[in-house]
Design a protein around this motif. Structure first.
Motif, PDB file in Angstrom:
ATOM      1  N   ASP A  15      30.405 -18.923-102.945  1.00 31.78           N
ATOM      2  CA  ASP A  15      30.128 -18.521-101.562  1.00 31.78           C
ATOM      3  C   ASP A  15      29.736 -17.038-101.484  1.00 31.78           C
ATOM      4  O   ASP A  15      28.844 -16.669-100.717  1.00 31.78           O
ATOM      5  CB  ASP A  15      31.349 -18.779-100.676  1.00 31.78           C
ATOM      6  N   GLU A  19      26.104 -15.770-100.138  1.00 34.16           N
ATOM      7  CA  GLU A  19      25.919 -14.832 -99.024  1.00 34.16           C
ATOM      8  C   GLU A  19      24.894 -13.760 -99.393  1.00 34.16           C
ATOM      9  O   GLU A  19      24.008 -13.414 -98.604  1.00 34.16           O
ATOM     10  CB  GLU A  19      27.275 -14.196 -98.689  1.00 34.16           C
ATOM     11  N   LYS A 125      23.344 -24.268 -95.529  1.00 31.20           N
ATOM     12  CA  LYS A 125      24.768 -24.116 -95.190  1.00 31.20           C
ATOM     13  C   LYS A 125      25.589 -25.338 -95.629  1.00 31.20           C
ATOM     14  O   LYS A 125      26.466 -25.823 -94.904  1.00 31.20           O
ATOM     15  CB  LYS A 125      24.960 -23.856 -93.691  1.00 31.20           C
ATOM     16  N   ARG A 141      27.299 -28.145 -92.656  1.00 30.97           N
ATOM     17  CA  ARG A 141      26.854 -26.899 -92.019  1.00 30.97           C
ATOM     18  C   ARG A 141      27.777 -26.462 -90.877  1.00 30.97           C
ATOM     19  O   ARG A 141      27.693 -25.300 -90.425  1.00 30.97           O
ATOM     20  CB  ARG A 141      25.401 -27.011 -91.546  1.00 30.97           C
TER      21      ARG A 141
END
Length: 255
Positions: A15, A19, A125, A141
């Motif tokens: 994650d 990002e 997502k 998402r």
């Protein structure tokens, strides 16, 4: 090793890298080309650095093989019984074409088999993960987490195919399946669509590398599917030549 004890941290690392990658994706990034003319961006490098640093802090004694750091000699690699195999961005063409269908991939390989995998699709997502024998999950998402599993095919087979790499041999195999519809998906998402029950079979009669498939292969195995060569051999990892043979990914109904 109890992989479920480290899985949450591997997801966190993925994650964090996602990002950073998404931030670059949404910027005016530049595209360079490697010696083999495959594209590379700052996102590949940034993702590689974040994932490698995170995994080294998590498991200092387990070696790492990454597409963006693949020059480790076979003389060293052939002694690895267990190692991390990562593709910082799979589907760089999807990244540069801004289709959103690119992924970050982290796999644990043990004795040639992918036993744990995490795949994130930052622009969509979505995230997927699984451990051999312990099931697979996805985060949609909205942030909700679901258990996922392959399904038995309906009358019309849903065949997932590559938008960028659909060659004649793959097309011939697909035609041999009879009544079917095509599900388009980029990168390692093709395995994940089978794992979550949105597709039935993914034949690949063209070149891929071990890091392209390992993480999503682990997720598909955990979700009750399988990946084999057309000759019925399992797809193995940690070979001297990192290129995969041709393969077929599907639910257990096929094998």
């Amino acid at each position: 090793m109890y992989y479920n004890s480290i899985l949450p941290e591997v997801i966190r690392i993925a994650d964090e890298a996602s990002e950073k990658v998404l931030h670059i994706y949404q910027s005016d990034f530049k595209v360079s080309y490697k010696e083999d003319q495959s594209p590379i961006t700052a996102a590949d490098t940034a993702s590689h650095e974040i994932i490698v640093k995170g995994l080294r802090n998590l498991t200092r004694d387990i070696p790492i093989l990454s597409e963006e750091g693949a020059e480790i000699p076979w003389e060293e690699r052939k002694h690895w019984r267990r190692f991390w195999l990562i593709d910082p961005i799979d589907g760089t063409k999807d990244f540069t074409q801004r289709t959103g269908e690119f992924t970050l991939n982290i796999a644990m390989i043990e004795d040639g088999e992918p036993v744990m995998g995490v795949v994130t699709a930052p622009a969509l997502k979505e995230a997927f993960w699984g451990i051999k024998g312990e099931g697979a999950s996805m985060r949609d998402r909205t942030g909700r987490i679901h258990r996922i599993r392959v399904v038995e095919p309906r009358e019309t087979l849903r065949v997932v195919a590559s938008k960028n790499h659909l060659n004649e041999e793959t097309r011939t195999f697909i035609d041999s399946l009879g009544d079917h519809e095509t599900v388009q998906a980029g990168s390692s998402l093709k395995f994940c669509r089978i794992a979550e029950g949105h597709a039935d079979i993914y034949p690949r009669m063209g070149p891929t590398s071990e890091w392209d498939t390992a993480a999503a292969h682990a997720i598909l195995l955990a979700a009750g599917g399988n990946v084999q060569t057309p000759q019925g051999e399992p797809l193995k990892y940690g070979k001297e030549d990192v290129l995969n043979p041709h393969f077929i990914a599907a639910g257990s109904w096929y094998f």
